[in-house]
Design a protein around this motif. Sequence first.
Motif, PDB file in Angstrom:
ATOM      1  N   HIS A  18       0.833  -1.213   0.000  1.00 46.36           N
ATOM      2  CA  HIS A  18       0.000   0.000   0.000  1.00 46.36           C
ATOM      3  C   HIS A  18       0.861   1.254   0.000  1.00 46.36           C
ATOM      4  O   HIS A  18       0.512   2.245  -0.673  1.00 46.36           O
ATOM      5  CB  HIS A  18      -0.939  -0.002   1.198  1.00 46.36           C
ATOM      6  CG  HIS A  18      -2.048  -1.011   1.071  1.00 46.36           C
ATOM      7  ND1 HIS A  18      -3.158  -0.993   1.864  1.00 46.36           N
ATOM      8  CD2 HIS A  18      -2.216  -2.068   0.239  1.00 46.36           C
ATOM      9  CE1 HIS A  18      -3.971  -1.985   1.537  1.00 46.36           C
ATOM     10  NE2 HIS A  18      -3.402  -2.660   0.553  1.00 46.36           N
TER      11      HIS A  18
ATOM     12  N   GLU B 161       0.744   4.413  -2.511  1.00 46.68           N
ATOM     13  CA  GLU B 161       0.606   5.800  -2.047  1.00 46.68           C
ATOM     14  C   GLU B 161       1.664   6.695  -2.683  1.00 46.68           C
ATOM     15  O   GLU B 161       1.396   7.858  -2.984  1.00 46.68           O
ATOM     16  CB  GLU B 161       0.665   5.866  -0.525  1.00 46.68           C
ATOM     17  CG  GLU B 161      -0.610   5.339   0.126  1.00 46.68           C
ATOM     18  CD  GLU B 161      -0.596   5.472   1.636  1.00 46.68           C
ATOM     19  OE1 GLU B 161      -0.099   6.495   2.149  1.00 46.68           O
ATOM     20  OE2 GLU B 161      -1.091   4.546   2.296  1.00 46.68           O
TER      21      GLU B 161
ATOM     22  N   THR C 263      -4.618   7.085  -2.603  1.00 50.13           N
ATOM     23  CA  THR C 263      -4.783   7.238  -1.163  1.00 50.13           C
ATOM     24  C   THR C 263      -5.115   5.888  -0.541  1.00 50.13           C
ATOM     25  O   THR C 263      -5.630   4.984  -1.207  1.00 50.13           O
ATOM     26  CB  THR C 263      -5.913   8.235  -0.821  1.00 50.13           C
ATOM     27  OG1 THR C 263      -7.161   7.670  -1.242  1.00 50.13           O
ATOM     28  CG2 THR C 263      -5.683   9.591  -1.483  1.00 50.13           C
ATOM     29  N   ARG C 264      -4.831   5.763   0.746  1.00 53.08           N
ATOM     30  CA  ARG C 264      -5.135   4.521   1.459  1.00 53.08           C
ATOM     31  C   ARG C 264      -6.627   4.227   1.388  1.00 53.08           C
ATOM     32  O   ARG C 264      -7.037   3.080   1.228  1.00 53.08           O
ATOM     33  CB  ARG C 264      -4.659   4.619   2.908  1.00 53.08           C
ATOM     34  CG  ARG C 264      -4.767   3.271   3.596  1.00 53.08           C
ATOM     35  CD  ARG C 264      -3.766   3.032   4.679  1.00 53.08           C
ATOM     36  NE  ARG C 264      -2.382   3.243   4.369  1.00 53.08           N
ATOM     37  CZ  ARG C 264      -1.502   2.266   4.121  1.00 53.08           C
ATOM     38  NH1 ARG C 264      -1.901   1.027   4.109  1.00 53.08           N
ATOM     39  NH2 ARG C 264      -0.246   2.539   3.905  1.00 53.08           N
ATOM     40  N   ARG C 265      -7.423   5.274   1.452  1.00 51.80           N
ATOM     41  CA  ARG C 265      -8.880   5.086   1.395  1.00 51.80           C
ATOM     42  C   ARG C 265      -9.309   4.509   0.039  1.00 51.80           C
ATOM     43  O   ARG C 265     -10.152   3.626  -0.039  1.00 51.80           O
ATOM     44  CB  ARG C 265      -9.585   6.411   1.669  1.00 51.80           C
ATOM     45  CG  ARG C 265     -11.074   6.259   1.746  1.00 51.80           C
ATOM     46  CD  ARG C 265     -11.725   7.477   2.353  1.00 51.80           C
ATOM     47  NE  ARG C 265     -13.157   7.220   2.415  1.00 51.80           N
ATOM     48  CZ  ARG C 265     -14.064   8.096   2.106  1.00 51.80           C
ATOM     49  NH1 ARG C 265     -13.733   9.315   1.771  1.00 51.80           N
ATOM     50  NH2 ARG C 265     -15.334   7.779   2.174  1.00 51.80           N
ATOM     51  N   MET C 266      -8.706   5.025  -1.037  1.00 54.72           N
ATOM     52  CA  MET C 266      -9.004   4.508  -2.370  1.00 54.72           C
ATOM     53  C   MET C 266      -8.642   3.027  -2.462  1.00 54.72           C
ATOM     54  O   MET C 266      -9.423   2.219  -2.976  1.00 54.72           O
ATOM     55  CB  MET C 266      -8.205   5.285  -3.440  1.00 54.72           C
ATOM     56  CG  MET C 266      -8.621   6.731  -3.628  1.00 54.72           C
ATOM     57  SD  MET C 266      -7.389   7.686  -4.560  1.00 54.72           S
ATOM     58  CE  MET C 266      -7.503   6.943  -6.164  1.00 54.72           C
TER      59      MET C 266
ATOM     60  N   GLU D 236      -8.264   0.790  -0.054  1.00 54.23           N
ATOM     61  CA  GLU D 236      -9.103  -0.049   0.801  1.00 54.23           C
ATOM     62  C   GLU D 236     -10.512  -0.216   0.238  1.00 54.23           C
ATOM     63  O   GLU D 236     -11.138  -1.250   0.418  1.00 54.23           O
ATOM     64  CB  GLU D 236      -9.155   0.523   2.217  1.00 54.23           C
ATOM     65  CG  GLU D 236      -7.833   0.360   2.952  1.00 54.23           C
ATOM     66  CD  GLU D 236      -7.760   1.128   4.246  1.00 54.23           C
ATOM     67  OE1 GLU D 236      -8.724   1.865   4.589  1.00 54.23           O
ATOM     68  OE2 GLU D 236      -6.719   1.012   4.924  1.00 54.23           O
ATOM     69  N   LYS D 237     -11.003   0.799  -0.463  1.00 55.89           N
ATOM     70  CA  LYS D 237     -12.355   0.745  -1.015  1.00 55.89           C
ATOM     71  C   LYS D 237     -12.472  -0.296  -2.134  1.00 55.89           C
ATOM     72  O   LYS D 237     -13.460  -1.004  -2.223  1.00 55.89           O
ATOM     73  CB  LYS D 237     -12.760   2.122  -1.531  1.00 55.89           C
ATOM     74  CG  LYS D 237     -14.209   2.216  -1.932  1.00 55.89           C
ATOM     75  CD  LYS D 237     -14.732   3.595  -1.620  1.00 55.89           C
ATOM     76  CE  LYS D 237     -16.161   3.716  -2.006  1.00 55.89           C
ATOM     77  NZ  LYS D 237     -17.060   3.728  -0.888  1.00 55.89           N
TER      78      LYS D 237
END
Length: 181
Positions: free
Chosen positions: A126, A130, A135-138, A140-141
């Motif tokens: 990850h 980055e 982004t980490r959120r992207m 993980e989604k």
Amino acid sequence: MKTDQTKTDNSFLADKVALRASMLPSKKQLTVLDCYAGTGRIWDQVRKKTGRKINVVSIDIDQKQDFVLLGDNEKWLSVMDLSAYDVIDLDAYGVPFSQLEILFEKKYKGLVFVTFIQSGFGVLPHDMLECLGYTRRMIEKCPSLFFKKGRQKFFDYLKTRRIELVQVRENARKQYLAFSM
């Protein structure tokens, strides 16, 4: 990024040895830091193939050789003077992103060998993604979206670190790489 690719039917060991033998610096005596040393077979074979004087400092989590620095190579890399080594070998099973980041942070100058293997599920580090702007959120989604074309993402990561020319030998999902830093 320019790559010089050679696809072969040789065994994996033969590919690893051939890449190393073809890329060695021209110095008479070389010092190598082998960060995933195992039994030391790769560098033993490189010595035999080239007839060169190659001193190897081995790191591994298990003692499979008489002399080896035992433990986590990330910890060793963080505290060692890397300028003592002409070559650093990161023949990992996976993606040695953390180890490369240490080399970049310490401004290592020399030849690096890397094995890049994208696992069966295609997971990429990850933190590496980055570096490419995800982004980490992207991630993980929808992780599977970001794990596609892993090799290209790895090359893009190297470009962010100003590595432009990479020698490549590949065998199935395994990429054997060499580049100068």
